[in-house]
Enzyme design. Structure first.
Site, PDB file in Angstrom:
ATOM      1  N   ALA A   1       0.785  -1.238   0.000  1.00  0.00           N
ATOM      2  CA  ALA A   1       0.000   0.000   0.000  1.00  0.00           C
ATOM      3  C   ALA A   1       0.815   1.284   0.000  1.00  0.00           C
ATOM      4  CB  ALA A   1      -0.894   0.006   1.242  1.00  0.00           C
ATOM      5  N   SER A   2       2.142   1.188  -0.004  1.00  0.00           N
ATOM      6  CA  SER A   2       2.920   2.385   0.310  1.00  0.00           C
ATOM      7  C   SER A   2       3.452   3.168  -0.885  1.00  0.00           C
ATOM      8  CB  SER A   2       4.109   1.979   1.195  1.00  0.00           C
ATOM      9  OG  SER A   2       4.867   0.983   0.548  1.00  0.00           O
ATOM     10  N   THR A   3       3.492   2.559  -2.057  1.00  0.00           N
ATOM     11  CA  THR A   3       4.011   3.262  -3.247  1.00  0.00           C
ATOM     12  C   THR A   3       3.224   2.794  -4.475  1.00  0.00           C
ATOM     13  OG1 THR A   3       5.673   1.522  -3.567  1.00  0.00           O
ATOM     14  CG2 THR A   3       6.416   3.461  -2.386  1.00  0.00           C
TER      15      THR A   3
ATOM     16  N   PHE B   1       6.196  -2.939   3.254  1.00  0.00           N
ATOM     17  CA  PHE B   1       7.476  -3.333   3.831  1.00  0.00           C
ATOM     18  C   PHE B   1       8.447  -2.199   3.569  1.00  0.00           C
ATOM     19  CE2 PHE B   1      10.317  -7.385   4.212  1.00  0.00           C
ATOM     20  CZ  PHE B   1      10.580  -7.049   5.522  1.00  0.00           C
ATOM     21  N   GLU B   2       8.576  -1.298   4.535  1.00  0.00           N
ATOM     22  CA  GLU B   2       9.364  -0.086   4.326  1.00  0.00           C
ATOM     23  C   GLU B   2      10.356   0.117   5.453  1.00  0.00           C
ATOM     24  OE1 GLU B   2       9.255   1.482   1.596  1.00  0.00           O
ATOM     25  OE2 GLU B   2       7.424   0.687   0.698  1.00  0.00           O
TER      26      GLU B   2
ATOM     27  N   ALA C   1       4.674  -9.083   4.141  1.00  0.00           N
ATOM     28  CA  ALA C   1       3.319  -9.571   3.840  1.00  0.00           C
ATOM     29  C   ALA C   1       3.303 -11.059   3.506  1.00  0.00           C
ATOM     30  CB  ALA C   1       2.729  -8.783   2.674  1.00  0.00           C
TER      31      ALA C   1
ATOM     32  N   TYR D   1       9.168  -8.965 -20.964  1.00  0.00           N
ATOM     33  CA  TYR D   1       8.053  -8.858 -20.018  1.00  0.00           C
ATOM     34  C   TYR D   1       7.062 -10.019 -20.161  1.00  0.00           C
ATOM     35  CZ  TYR D   1       5.236  -7.095 -16.360  1.00  0.00           C
ATOM     36  OH  TYR D   1       4.578  -7.016 -15.155  1.00  0.00           O
TER      37      TYR D   1
ATOM     38  N   LYS E   1       2.901 -13.474 -14.072  1.00  0.00           N
ATOM     39  CA  LYS E   1       1.612 -12.793 -14.285  1.00  0.00           C
ATOM     40  C   LYS E   1       0.559 -13.781 -14.797  1.00  0.00           C
ATOM     41  CE  LYS E   1       2.692  -8.697 -12.855  1.00  0.00           C
ATOM     42  NZ  LYS E   1       2.261  -8.340 -11.485  1.00  0.00           N
TER      43      LYS E   1
HETATM   44  P1  NAD Z   1       5.953  -0.544  -6.242  1.00  0.00           P
HETATM   45  O1  NAD Z   1       7.349  -1.007  -6.141  1.00  0.00           O
HETATM   46  O2  NAD Z   1       5.689   0.904  -6.362  1.00  0.00           O
HETATM   47  O3  NAD Z   1       5.117  -1.054  -4.947  1.00  0.00           O
HETATM   48  C1  NAD Z   1       5.341  -2.270  -4.339  1.00  0.00           C
HETATM   49  C2  NAD Z   1       4.636  -2.333  -3.000  1.00  0.00           C
HETATM   50  O4  NAD Z   1       4.852  -3.650  -2.456  1.00  0.00           O
HETATM   51  C3  NAD Z   1       5.181  -1.352  -1.933  1.00  0.00           C
HETATM   52  O5  NAD Z   1       4.102  -0.874  -1.159  1.00  0.00           O
HETATM   53  C4  NAD Z   1       6.082  -2.226  -1.057  1.00  0.00           C
HETATM   54  O6  NAD Z   1       6.236  -1.781   0.280  1.00  0.00           O
HETATM   55  C5  NAD Z   1       5.279  -3.515  -1.108  1.00  0.00           C
HETATM   56  N1  NAD Z   1       6.071  -4.694  -0.763  1.00  0.00           N
HETATM   57  C6  NAD Z   1       7.159  -5.207  -1.386  1.00  0.00           C
HETATM   58  N2  NAD Z   1       7.579  -6.322  -0.749  1.00  0.00           N
HETATM   59  C7  NAD Z   1       6.739  -6.509   0.303  1.00  0.00           C
HETATM   60  C8  NAD Z   1       6.642  -7.473   1.337  1.00  0.00           C
HETATM   61  N3  NAD Z   1       7.490  -8.490   1.417  1.00  0.00           N
HETATM   62  N4  NAD Z   1       5.685  -7.309   2.259  1.00  0.00           N
HETATM   63  C9  NAD Z   1       4.816  -6.255   2.216  1.00  0.00           C
HETATM   64  N5  NAD Z   1       4.826  -5.345   1.234  1.00  0.00           N
HETATM   65  C10 NAD Z   1       5.778  -5.461   0.295  1.00  0.00           C
HETATM   66  O7  NAD Z   1       5.311  -1.389  -7.422  1.00  0.00           O
HETATM   67  P2  NAD Z   1       4.148  -1.125  -8.491  1.00  0.00           P
HETATM   68  O8  NAD Z   1       4.790  -0.843  -9.788  1.00  0.00           O
HETATM   69  O9  NAD Z   1       3.092  -0.218  -7.962  1.00  0.00           O
HETATM   70  O10 NAD Z   1       3.579  -2.608  -8.621  1.00  0.00           O
HETATM   71  C11 NAD Z   1       2.407  -3.056  -7.999  1.00  0.00           C
HETATM   72  C12 NAD Z   1       1.724  -4.060  -8.906  1.00  0.00           C
HETATM   73  O11 NAD Z   1       1.332  -3.404 -10.121  1.00  0.00           O
HETATM   74  C13 NAD Z   1       2.648  -5.217  -9.327  1.00  0.00           C
HETATM   75  O12 NAD Z   1       1.878  -6.404  -9.399  1.00  0.00           O
HETATM   76  C14 NAD Z   1       3.085  -4.798 -10.722  1.00  0.00           C
HETATM   77  O13 NAD Z   1       3.475  -5.888 -11.522  1.00  0.00           O
HETATM   78  C15 NAD Z   1       1.795  -4.167 -11.223  1.00  0.00           C
HETATM   79  N6  NAD Z   1       1.948  -3.293 -12.407  1.00  0.00           N
HETATM   80  C16 NAD Z   1       2.910  -2.325 -12.462  1.00  0.00           C
HETATM   81  C17 NAD Z   1       3.032  -1.570 -13.615  1.00  0.00           C
HETATM   82  C18 NAD Z   1       4.091  -0.495 -13.732  1.00  0.00           C
HETATM   83  O14 NAD Z   1       4.366  -0.058 -14.847  1.00  0.00           O
HETATM   84  N7  NAD Z   1       4.681  -0.051 -12.659  1.00  0.00           N
HETATM   85  C19 NAD Z   1       2.154  -1.758 -14.689  1.00  0.00           C
HETATM   86  C20 NAD Z   1       1.163  -2.715 -14.584  1.00  0.00           C
HETATM   87  C21 NAD Z   1       1.066  -3.492 -13.429  1.00  0.00           C
END
Ligand code: NAD
Length: 392
Positions: free
Chosen positions: A48-50, A73-74, A111, A234, A243
């Protein structure tokens, strides 16, 4: 302390608390200016953090009036080191959501572990009662399996044969060719263990066992497809295999949720600059060309615009539109024929010399800096600031 960005490859090792708060507040303002929705009211966001998870949490509270619990996880600040951006984002979100009258609680920890799941269940029971939306948005390079204690690492590699294509060093702007060797069978399986659907389904299992799923519950996870340019690394690569597993999990979960009249969806989102996507070779160059084209066509969106569009799709009252595989397609503007043709044309010509002209590297860099709370005009980065911020 005076906090400046320290970029090492595709990560920034510092983060700015006031800048992260500005980033969160901009997203909140966007949602406040959007149509409010009658949707979920008790929401659990895992990751939920980024990025997409944070945007989903913001859109749930400020767009649907939801109380939320977020798991992430921050790293907190310590000994002169700043906290991670996600830590500051969470503090900023909690402050704003609570000030607006919503419940906003967060758990920081792994998590994937049994302990954090149990801690979360306890907090959900105490603060929310049954949940009507669970967003699973974890992106991680590794996972320690909760039953065996074995740690698996994910890799970003092609499958079957080597893959050569253009890539950009987003710091220097140098475009070069990169060759990636194919993954071994073990690496493919490990990537599925980390980024596939197993943990999502474990979350749903423990929530169900604790009787914390509301009637009509929805659960969401995020995926990506993308164009031919990035296909080998990808969608047809190791992360794509994960995926596929995540998407198959949505079908299994939907069957499991039948007695609640619930549904599990995968939403295929747009390629955006996040801490996770910047680590994938080739993808940042594609993103910078894509941004240029989508901006020119007035189609550009960030995580928060996507989160709002997702909830509009889910909670408008009409049937949720999906593709044949049952996926919600928020990547429909990215994948539009005219957009992809323009990106493809630019891709064939791109070099170090013309990357700033054909691509939007400036936007890419700004988005990257802003992930860590830098690059906001309203923030004075010369000010001495305490890196230790906490809620409560
Ligand atoms: P991100 O790196 O911004 O966020 C990841 C989140 O996961 C963070 O809140 C982090 O604290 C949390 N996290 C990581 N390891 C953890 C753990 N062990 N326990 C608890 N929390 C944990 O990533 P994002 O790009 O927002 O990706 C989120 C989803 O969206 C992924 O499934 C990604 O594949 C998908 N997605 C991303 C994109 C893109 O272009 N960024 C596009 C389509 C789909």
């Amino acid at each position: 302390m005076i906090i400046k960005p320290k970029i090492r490859g595709f990560i920034c090792t510092t983060a700015h608390p006031a800048g992260c708060a500005a980033h969160v507040n901009r997203q909140i303002d966007y949602i406040k200016d959007s149509t409010s929705l009658q949707g979920a009211k008790k929401v659990l966001v895992i990751g939920a953090s980024t990025g997409y998870g944070l945007a989903s949490r913001i859109a749930a509270s400020f767009g649907m009036g939801a109380d939320t619990i977020g798991v992430s996880f921050e790293r907190p600040a310590s000994e002169g080191r700043t906290a991670s951006a996600g830590w500051y984002n969470t503090v900023a979100f909690e402050r704003a959501a609570r000030a607006a009258g919503y419940i906003a609680e967060s758990i920081n920890g792994d998590a994937f572990s049994h302990e954090i799941k149990q801690e979360t269940l306890k907090l959900v029971k105490e603060k929310l009662g049954k949940v009507d939306l669970i967003v699973y948005s974890v992106a991680s390079p590794r996972r320690t399996h909760p039953d065996t204690g074995e740690t698996f690492n994910s890799v970003l590699k092609p499958i079957g044969q080597p893959f050569t294509n253009k890539t950009v060093n987003t710091n220097t702007g140098v475009v070069s060719e990169i060759t990636l060797e194919p993954a071994t069978q073990e690496e493919i399986e490990n990537t599925i263990t980390v980024m596939g659907g197993e943990d999502w389904s474990l979350w749903l299992k423990v929530l169900e066992e604790a009787d914390l799923l509301a009637e009509g519950v929805t659960t969401l996870a995020y995926s990506y497809i993308g164009p031919e340019i990035t296909e080998a690394i990808y969608r047809k690569g190791t992360i794509g295999a994960a995926k596929n597993d995540l998407e198959a999990t949505a079908h299994t979960l939907t069957k499991q949720l039948e007695s609640y009249h619930g549904k599990a969806y995968v939403s295929v989102n747009k390629a955006l600059v996040t801490q996770s996507s910047s680590a994938i070779p080739v993808v940042p160059l594609y993103i910078s060309l894509l941004f240029k084209v989508m901006k020119e066509k007035g189609l550009h969106e960030g995580c928060i615009e996507q989160a709002q569009r997702l909830f509009e799709t889910l909670y408008s009252g009409s049937t949720v539109e999906t593709d044949e595989e049952g996926r919600i397609r928020l990547d429909n503007w990215e994948m539009r024929e005219d957009v992809q043709q323009a990106v493809k044309a630019a891709w064939s010509e791109i070099t170090t010399e013309n990357v700033s002209e054909l691509g939007d590297l400036e936007q890419y860099r700004l988005d990257f800096l802003q992930l860590f709370g830098f690059g906001f005009d309203e923030i004075d980065y010369e000010l001495d600031i305490d890196p230790e911020v906490h809620t409560n």
